[in-house]
Write a protein that holds these residues in place. Structure first.
Motif, PDB file in Angstrom:
ATOM      1  N   GLU A 129       0.881  -1.168   0.000  1.00 10.07           N
ATOM      2  CA  GLU A 129       0.000   0.000   0.000  1.00 10.07           C
ATOM      3  C   GLU A 129       0.913   1.211   0.000  1.00 10.07           C
ATOM      4  O   GLU A 129       1.718   1.395   0.936  1.00 10.07           O
ATOM      5  CB  GLU A 129      -0.891   0.016   1.234  1.00 10.07           C
ATOM      6  CG  GLU A 129      -1.786   1.241   1.289  1.00 10.07           C
ATOM      7  CD  GLU A 129      -2.607   1.307   2.565  1.00 10.07           C
ATOM      8  OE1 GLU A 129      -2.969   2.430   2.940  1.00 10.07           O
ATOM      9  OE2 GLU A 129      -2.861   0.264   3.183  1.00 10.07           O
ATOM     10  N   PHE A 161       5.920   3.126   1.683  1.00 10.97           N
ATOM     11  CA  PHE A 161       4.844   2.162   1.481  1.00 10.97           C
ATOM     12  C   PHE A 161       4.823   1.145   2.606  1.00 10.97           C
ATOM     13  O   PHE A 161       5.769   1.027   3.376  1.00 10.97           O
ATOM     14  CB  PHE A 161       4.957   1.465   0.124  1.00 10.97           C
ATOM     15  CG  PHE A 161       6.285   0.803  -0.140  1.00 10.97           C
ATOM     16  CD1 PHE A 161       6.476  -0.541   0.152  1.00 10.97           C
ATOM     17  CD2 PHE A 161       7.334   1.513  -0.695  1.00 10.97           C
ATOM     18  CE1 PHE A 161       7.690  -1.147  -0.098  1.00 10.97           C
ATOM     19  CE2 PHE A 161       8.555   0.913  -0.954  1.00 10.97           C
ATOM     20  CZ  PHE A 161       8.735  -0.431  -0.649  1.00 10.97           C
ATOM     21  N   THR A 162       3.719   0.436   2.686  1.00 13.78           N
ATOM     22  CA  THR A 162       3.566  -0.660   3.636  1.00 13.78           C
ATOM     23  C   THR A 162       3.549  -1.955   2.850  1.00 13.78           C
ATOM     24  O   THR A 162       2.785  -2.088   1.889  1.00 13.78           O
ATOM     25  CB  THR A 162       2.248  -0.528   4.438  1.00 13.78           C
ATOM     26  OG1 THR A 162       2.256   0.725   5.120  1.00 13.78           O
ATOM     27  CG2 THR A 162       2.106  -1.656   5.440  1.00 13.78           C
ATOM     28  N   LYS A 222       2.583  -5.800   2.841  1.00 14.48           N
ATOM     29  CA  LYS A 222       1.653  -6.673   3.570  1.00 14.48           C
ATOM     30  C   LYS A 222       2.429  -7.647   4.448  1.00 14.48           C
ATOM     31  O   LYS A 222       3.303  -8.358   3.989  1.00 14.48           O
ATOM     32  CB  LYS A 222       0.761  -7.435   2.594  1.00 14.48           C
ATOM     33  CG  LYS A 222      -0.241  -6.549   1.892  1.00 14.48           C
ATOM     34  CD  LYS A 222      -1.113  -7.324   0.943  1.00 14.48           C
ATOM     35  CE  LYS A 222      -2.054  -6.380   0.215  1.00 14.48           C
ATOM     36  NZ  LYS A 222      -2.830  -7.044  -0.817  1.00 14.48           N
TER      37      LYS A 222
END
Length: 117
Positions: free
Chosen positions: A62, A86-87, A89
């Protein structure tokens, strides 16, 4: 659109809008090559493979923020600096800064190489 500045500016614009797959589809040659330390510097060859790799990346992250620098030019090359927060998951947040070098021939990007800082 086929001058180096037009291609560089369009790529930066699409990336700032998070339209990465569209950037590949619009700006890259069918036989484009990518060298990325995230892929152990093993070349990925062919537009289809580049798009599939991008789709896999986007399915697992994300994006919180992205910044793309103004381009610099030398001959048939241009360079951009990407800063992406960003991340991933299941792994948490990551900030990546990279220098990206692109080569253009016949109005299309034929190669890209990323250097992560």
């Amino acid at each position: 659109m086929n001058t180096l500045p037009e291609i560089a500016n369009r790529l930066a614009s699409l990336c700032n809008e998070l339209k990465f797959v569209e950037a590949y589809t619009e700006l890259y040659a069918d036989n484009a090559v990518s060298i990325d330390p995230q892929n152990k510097n093993e070349p990925i060859i062919g537009l289809h493979n580049l798009i599939e790799r991008e789709k896999q990346f986007l399915a697992n992250v994300e994006i919180i923020d992205i910044k793309v620098s103004e381009a610099i030019f030398a001959g048939s090359y241009f360079s951009l600096i990407f800063s992406m927060h960003f991340t991933i998951k299941g792994q948490g947040e990551k900030l990546v800064e990279e220098v990206c070098i692109y080569k253009v021939e016949n109005g299309k990007i034929i190669s890209q190489q990323f250097f992560i800082g």
